[in-house]
Design a protein around this motif. Structure first.
Motif, PDB file in Angstrom:
ATOM      1  N   TRP A 187       0.820  -1.210   0.000  1.00 55.66           N
ATOM      2  CA  TRP A 187       0.000   0.000   0.000  1.00 55.66           C
ATOM      3  C   TRP A 187       0.856   1.262   0.000  1.00 55.66           C
ATOM      4  CZ3 TRP A 187      -0.085  -3.896   3.621  1.00 55.66           C
ATOM      5  CH2 TRP A 187       0.612  -3.670   4.804  1.00 55.66           C
ATOM      6  N   LYS A 191       0.560   5.102  -4.709  1.00 57.48           N
ATOM      7  CA  LYS A 191       0.543   6.365  -5.452  1.00 57.48           C
ATOM      8  C   LYS A 191       1.559   6.348  -6.587  1.00 57.48           C
ATOM      9  CE  LYS A 191       3.728   8.935  -2.405  1.00 57.48           C
ATOM     10  NZ  LYS A 191       3.871  10.155  -1.564  1.00 57.48           N
ATOM     11  N   ARG A 219      -6.894   0.332   1.881  1.00 54.06           N
ATOM     12  CA  ARG A 219      -6.220   1.533   1.357  1.00 54.06           C
ATOM     13  C   ARG A 219      -6.719   1.860  -0.055  1.00 54.06           C
ATOM     14  NH1 ARG A 219      -1.414   3.906   2.897  1.00 54.06           N
ATOM     15  NH2 ARG A 219      -1.995   3.020   4.930  1.00 54.06           N
ATOM     16  N   VAL A 222     -10.303   3.328   0.341  1.00 51.02           N
ATOM     17  CA  VAL A 222     -10.403   4.657   0.946  1.00 51.02           C
ATOM     18  C   VAL A 222      -9.751   5.731   0.096  1.00 51.02           C
ATOM     19  CG1 VAL A 222      -9.706   6.046   2.943  1.00 51.02           C
ATOM     20  CG2 VAL A 222     -10.584   3.725   3.277  1.00 51.02           C
ATOM     21  N   GLN A 223      -8.567   5.436  -0.457  1.00 50.62           N
ATOM     22  CA  GLN A 223      -7.798   6.480  -1.129  1.00 50.62           C
ATOM     23  C   GLN A 223      -7.747   6.362  -2.653  1.00 50.62           C
ATOM     24  OE1 GLN A 223      -3.889   6.866   0.583  1.00 50.62           O
ATOM     25  NE2 GLN A 223      -4.647   7.214   2.647  1.00 50.62           N
ATOM     26  N   PHE A 224      -7.997   5.158  -3.199  1.00 52.46           N
ATOM     27  CA  PHE A 224      -7.805   4.977  -4.632  1.00 52.46           C
ATOM     28  C   PHE A 224      -9.010   4.334  -5.309  1.00 52.46           C
ATOM     29  CE2 PHE A 224      -3.590   5.159  -2.784  1.00 52.46           C
ATOM     30  CZ  PHE A 224      -2.892   5.986  -3.659  1.00 52.46           C
TER      31      PHE A 224
END
Length: 272
Positions: A187, A191, A219, A222-224
């Motif tokens: 994780w 990015k 992860r 929530v973020q991607f």
């Protein structure tokens, strides 16, 4: 076309009990084991699958090792991905001829060799590894396989680019078709994977514990969520069978859980 065994080639010798010996054929040298000695000059010119005898009468089968057999005997600098999982990874990640594949980390080079053969002569495998000791072992294993194993498919293997870098700190490559992560905390690289992987490309992560897979899934959620969609989570078990006389039964030992294979596809983000 049948190509005979040559001087400088790496082969395996199997005795009557299935014990396997990996040797480099070298003219003028001798192989010695518990059941006698064998002049390696006797192997030069033989066909793959021939039988030879030691000076004590022990019969040995001479074979060119498959990749799976080579991996089992090669030097290990770190825990390798099992061949059963490598086979599934090639399919689930859809590794195709001509693909640009990025992996991190290289470990002992087991997966790297399979990737190089799968991408073919027009493909590229880019390996990120931050530990020079792992890199040294992997390079040696890869070079030995493709230079000394006649069945390695040297002419059909892809280009290997090795980067001694920590993938957590960034990925300099772009337009990658497939990203394969064999890392403790995948994780942390998400990015960078997002920037490197092309739209429609696949991310595959290999991890031994369910907690790692759970954290990776959360992860991404929530973020991607706008950039990746999870395609599947799998584990592979392998059990052999044995035939003895009139009896056929499963082997007493099997290779069960070794790791989870997590696959996600990068998608086009919706307009803001």
């Amino acid at each position: 076309m049948v190509v005979p065994i040559t001087d400088g080639e790496l082969v395996h010798l199997l005795d009557r009990r299935g014990r396997r010996y990996q040797i480099l054929v070298k003219a003028g040298s001798t192989f010695t084991f518990r059941r006698g000695s064998l002049a390696l000059d006797e192997l030069i010119g033989l066909d793959d699958g021939s039988m030879v005898s030691s000076d004590h009468g022990e019969r040995l089968l001479v074979i060119r090792p498959t990749l799976e057999e080579y991996i089992a005997k090669m030097r290990k600098g770190s825990q390798i991905i099992y061949p059963k999982d490598i086979a599934a990874i090639l399919m689930f990640a859809d590794i195709f001829p001509g693909a640009r594949v990025l992996e991190a980390g290289i470990g002992s080079g087991a997966l790297t060799m399979a990737l190089l053969r799968a991408v073919g002569p027009y493909g590229t495998v880019i390996s990120y590894e931050r530990r020079p000791d792992f890199l040294a072992v992997a390079r040696s294993n890869i070079e030995t396989f493709f230079s000394a194993v006649a069945s390695a498919g040297t002419e059909g293997s892809g280009e290997l680019i090795v980067r001694e870098k920590d993938v957590y700190e960034g990925i300099e490559d772009r337009d990658i078709d497939r990203v394969l992560l064999d890392l403790q905390e995948p994780w942390r690289a998400l990015k960078h994977v997002d920037a490197a992987l092309r739209n429609g490309g696949l991310l595959l992560c290999y991890n031994p514990t369910v907690l790692q897979i759970f954290k990776l899934s959360k992860r991404l959620e929530v973020q991607f969520a706008a950039r990746f969609t999870v395609m599947g989570i799998y584990e592979v078990a392998l059990r052999g069978w044995e035939v003895k006389g009139r009896s056929m039964r499963p082997e007493n030992r099997m290779v069960a859980h070794t790791g989870f294979i997590f696959i996600a596809r990068k998608v086009v983000a919706p307009p803001a």
